[in-house]
Motif scaffolding. Structure first.
Motif, PDB file in Angstrom:
ATOM      1  N   PHE A 260       0.839  -1.069   0.045  1.00 24.40           N
ATOM      2  CA  PHE A 260      -0.040  -0.089   0.204  1.00 24.40           C
ATOM      3  C   PHE A 260       0.855   1.220   0.051  1.00 24.40           C
ATOM      4  O   PHE A 260       1.890   1.265   0.815  1.00 24.40           O
ATOM      5  CB  PHE A 260      -0.805   0.032   1.270  1.00 24.40           C
ATOM      6  N   ASP A 261       0.618   2.135  -0.892  1.00 18.19           N
ATOM      7  CA  ASP A 261       1.477   3.295  -0.780  1.00 18.19           C
ATOM      8  C   ASP A 261       1.166   4.195   0.443  1.00 18.19           C
ATOM      9  O   ASP A 261       0.009   4.718   0.353  1.00 18.19           O
ATOM     10  CB  ASP A 261       1.152   4.166  -2.062  1.00 18.19           C
ATOM     11  N   PRO A 262       2.042   4.417   1.222  1.00 12.72           N
ATOM     12  CA  PRO A 262       2.006   5.524   2.342  1.00 12.72           C
ATOM     13  C   PRO A 262       1.419   6.850   1.820  1.00 12.72           C
ATOM     14  O   PRO A 262       1.694   7.374   0.701  1.00 12.72           O
ATOM     15  CB  PRO A 262       3.103   5.730   3.009  1.00 12.72           C
ATOM     16  N   LEU A 270       5.695   5.476  13.363  1.00 16.94           N
ATOM     17  CA  LEU A 270       5.008   6.039  14.069  1.00 16.94           C
ATOM     18  C   LEU A 270       4.344   4.977  15.359  1.00 16.94           C
ATOM     19  O   LEU A 270       4.354   3.724  14.958  1.00 16.94           O
ATOM     20  CB  LEU A 270       3.548   6.141  13.094  1.00 16.94           C
ATOM     21  N   GLY A 271       4.450   5.703  16.494  1.00 19.22           N
ATOM     22  CA  GLY A 271       4.348   4.674  17.636  1.00 19.22           C
ATOM     23  C   GLY A 271       2.410   4.836  17.537  1.00 19.22           C
ATOM     24  O   GLY A 271       1.983   5.791  17.723  1.00 19.22           O
ATOM     25  N   ALA A 282       6.475   3.278   7.496  1.00 24.17           N
ATOM     26  CA  ALA A 282       5.948   3.315   6.037  1.00 24.17           C
ATOM     27  C   ALA A 282       7.255   3.589   5.049  1.00 24.17           C
ATOM     28  O   ALA A 282       8.286   4.196   5.344  1.00 24.17           O
ATOM     29  CB  ALA A 282       5.443   5.033   5.838  1.00 24.17           C
ATOM     30  N   PHE A 283       7.061   2.571   4.182  1.00 21.31           N
ATOM     31  CA  PHE A 283       8.398   2.573   3.079  1.00 21.31           C
ATOM     32  C   PHE A 283       7.596   2.916   1.753  1.00 21.31           C
ATOM     33  O   PHE A 283       6.349   2.598   1.742  1.00 21.31           O
ATOM     34  CB  PHE A 283       8.987   1.060   3.074  1.00 21.31           C
ATOM     35  N   ARG A 286       4.968   0.107   0.660  1.00 20.31           N
ATOM     36  CA  ARG A 286       4.491  -0.739   1.892  1.00 20.31           C
ATOM     37  C   ARG A 286       4.326  -0.045   3.106  1.00 20.31           C
ATOM     38  O   ARG A 286       4.916   0.685   3.621  1.00 20.31           O
ATOM     39  CB  ARG A 286       5.527  -1.762   1.766  1.00 20.31           C
ATOM     40  N   LEU A 287       3.460  -0.496   3.742  1.00 20.30           N
ATOM     41  CA  LEU A 287       3.296  -0.210   5.156  1.00 20.30           C
ATOM     42  C   LEU A 287       3.270  -1.515   6.059  1.00 20.30           C
ATOM     43  O   LEU A 287       3.008  -2.631   5.704  1.00 20.30           O
ATOM     44  CB  LEU A 287       1.955   0.138   5.570  1.00 20.30           C
ATOM     45  N   SER A 288       4.140  -1.413   7.146  1.00 22.97           N
ATOM     46  CA  SER A 288       4.603  -2.602   7.840  1.00 22.97           C
ATOM     47  C   SER A 288       4.528  -2.316   9.352  1.00 22.97           C
ATOM     48  O   SER A 288       4.495  -1.088   9.818  1.00 22.97           O
ATOM     49  CB  SER A 288       6.370  -2.992   7.680  1.00 22.97           C
TER      50      SER A 288
END
Ligand SMILES: Cc1cc2nc3c(=O)[nH]c(=O)nc-3n(C[C@H](O)[C@H](O)[C@H](O)COP(=O)(O)OP(=O)(O)OC[C@H]3O[C@@H](n4cnc5c(N)ncnc54)[C@H](O)[C@@H]3O)c2cc1C
Length: 397
Positions: A260-262, A270-271, A282-283, A286-288
């Protein structure tokens, strides 16, 4: 002088030892049971998401509370002193200097103490900073964790100022940053890197290792001047060296990855408070997420877990949409339990065999199971081999 050093295990501990000894001109052989280096700190291509993903945890700075929707940022600055705690604008919102002073007993806590018996494990500062930091570092619910290990983390991060807390993100994955350069350096130095080479047994005599048995082939003889560093996880170490005391309880970590595009402007880390997810990364594409102390999630059906995590991700990232291509990675024995009881079972690097040394995140490094602890353990084992060489030189043999 040790002419050849055999390193068992090509995780971060083994690679750290190998790099240090390679730079000191030892002849090296690294024996790794699997087909790739990096151990628990690795990247790999995942066909479900069509992405290269890896294991990662821990971050700080921006936070979101999923229950209240409140967002804030902790600004640690770039000082070597924790000056940020004196500045209301840079502290955790709704906390006072007094809350930070209450953490002081952690700094000098003994190894046998519990975090829960040492500092207040409630209140705003705990929920918004101490709990997320210690949960990520210890991989246990902080009150049951070792105050000694937690104190080491606080001394080396929050107490050391923003300079010591700069978040380093492996943009192209942990393997590209930590593992591949180490393998390249070792190959350039002529080291033998042997994949699919699982050590099955040591042969010992006269207080030293004199052969390594890999099964199905001739044993490798260990010369009088040679040394061995065993850098395998605790269960493997205990089966190779019967009688070796090691941590025996472990906790899981769950990572989730979504193609998924951030959204524009999303922070790289982000905590997340008040949800299942603890840290969101956020990459590009990708979101991990990372979830520590995750034994409760290990048996949950994968699709259900992916959906639950995705709901948190949507809220935290401020995005919407159906579950995109995903991957959930559950490492059941991600780290040893960083409790006082298990911490007391960690051996040092020296063994009863004079040419055999131990490395690994589970050895007694003074830190919880982390990449940092692994590197230190590898360096320490390598230093013992270097000291052995120095000793022999002084004795003129
Ligand atoms: C999901 C997850 C997320 C994590 N996130 C972070 C993070 O963000 N930050 C952080 O600091 N730490 C993190 N950690 C912890 C960190 O990854 C580990 O502390 C570190 O990688 C351990 O390295 P090691 O070399 O000690 O052990 P390992 O990585 O376990 O390496 C041991 C190697 O020995 C090999 N081996 C085993 N038996 C044999 C044998 N008989 N012969 C030959 N080879 C053998 C194994 O195949 C393995 O390659 C995470 C861990 C996990 C699982």
């Amino acid at each position: 002088m040790p002419k050849t050093v055999h390193i068992i295990g090509a995780g971060i501990s083994g690679l750290a030892a190998a790099v240090r000894l390679g730079n000191a001109d030892f002849k090296l052989h690294v024996h790794e049971a699997t087909q790739q280096a990096g151990g628990r700190c690795r990247s790999y291509f995942d066909a479900s998401t069509n992405l290269t993903i890896d294991n990662a945890k821990r971050a700080q700075f921006p936070f979101v509370d999923l229950e209240t929707g409140q967002r804030w940022q902790i600004d640690l600055g770039d000082s070597r002193l924790p000056l940020w705690v004196f500045d209301e604008g840079r502290r955790v919102p709704d906390t006072s200097l007094r809350d930070y002073l209450a953490l002081a007993p952690l700094i000098w806590a003994g190894q046998g103490r519990l975090v829960g018996d040492t500092i207040p494990c409630h209140g705003t500062l705990y929920q918004r900073l101490v709990q997320p930091l210690l949960l990520a570092a210890l991989n246990v619910d902080p009150p049951e964790g070792s105050a000694g290990l937690a104190g080491a983390v606080v001394r080396e991060t929050l107490l050391a100022g923003g300079e010591a807390c700069r978040p380093l993100i492996a943009r192209d994955g942990l393997s590209a940053v930590l593992v591949e350069p180490a393998i390249k350096l070792l190959q350039d130095k002529g080291a033998g890197i042997h994949f699919g080479h699982e050590l099955r047994e040591f042969a010992m005599s006269a207080g030293r290792v004199d052969a390594l048995k890999f099964g199905g082939e001739n044993a490798i003889a260990i010369g009088a001047d040679d040394a061995v560093i065993m850098a395998v996880p605790p269960r493997a170490a205990a089966s190779l060296l019967p009688g070796l005391e090691t941590p025996s309880k472990f906790r899981a970590i769950v990572n989730g990855h979504f193609r998924f595009d951030p959204p524009p402007g999303m922070p790289p880390i982000l905590g997340v408070i008040g949800g299942t997810v603890e840290w969101l990364f956020a990459f590009p594409n990708r979101l991990s997420v990372t979830i520590s102390n995750a034994d409760r999630l290990v048996e949950m059906p994968r699709e259900e877990l992916a959906q639950a995590i995705w709901q948190d991700v949507c809220k935290a990232a401020g995005v919407a949409g159906d579950l995109p291509p995903w991957q959930i990675v559950r490492e059941r024995r991600a780290t040893f339990e960083a409790t006082p009881e298990q911490n007391a079972l960690r051996p040092g690097p020296v063994t009863a065999w004079k040419n055999l040394f131990l490395a690994g995140d589970w050895t007694d490094t003074g830190l919880p199971a982390t990449i940092e602890g692994s590197v230190r353990s590898g360096n320490r084992a390598a230093d013992l081999v270097l000291a052995m060489r120095q000793d022999r030189r002084l004795k003129g043999s």
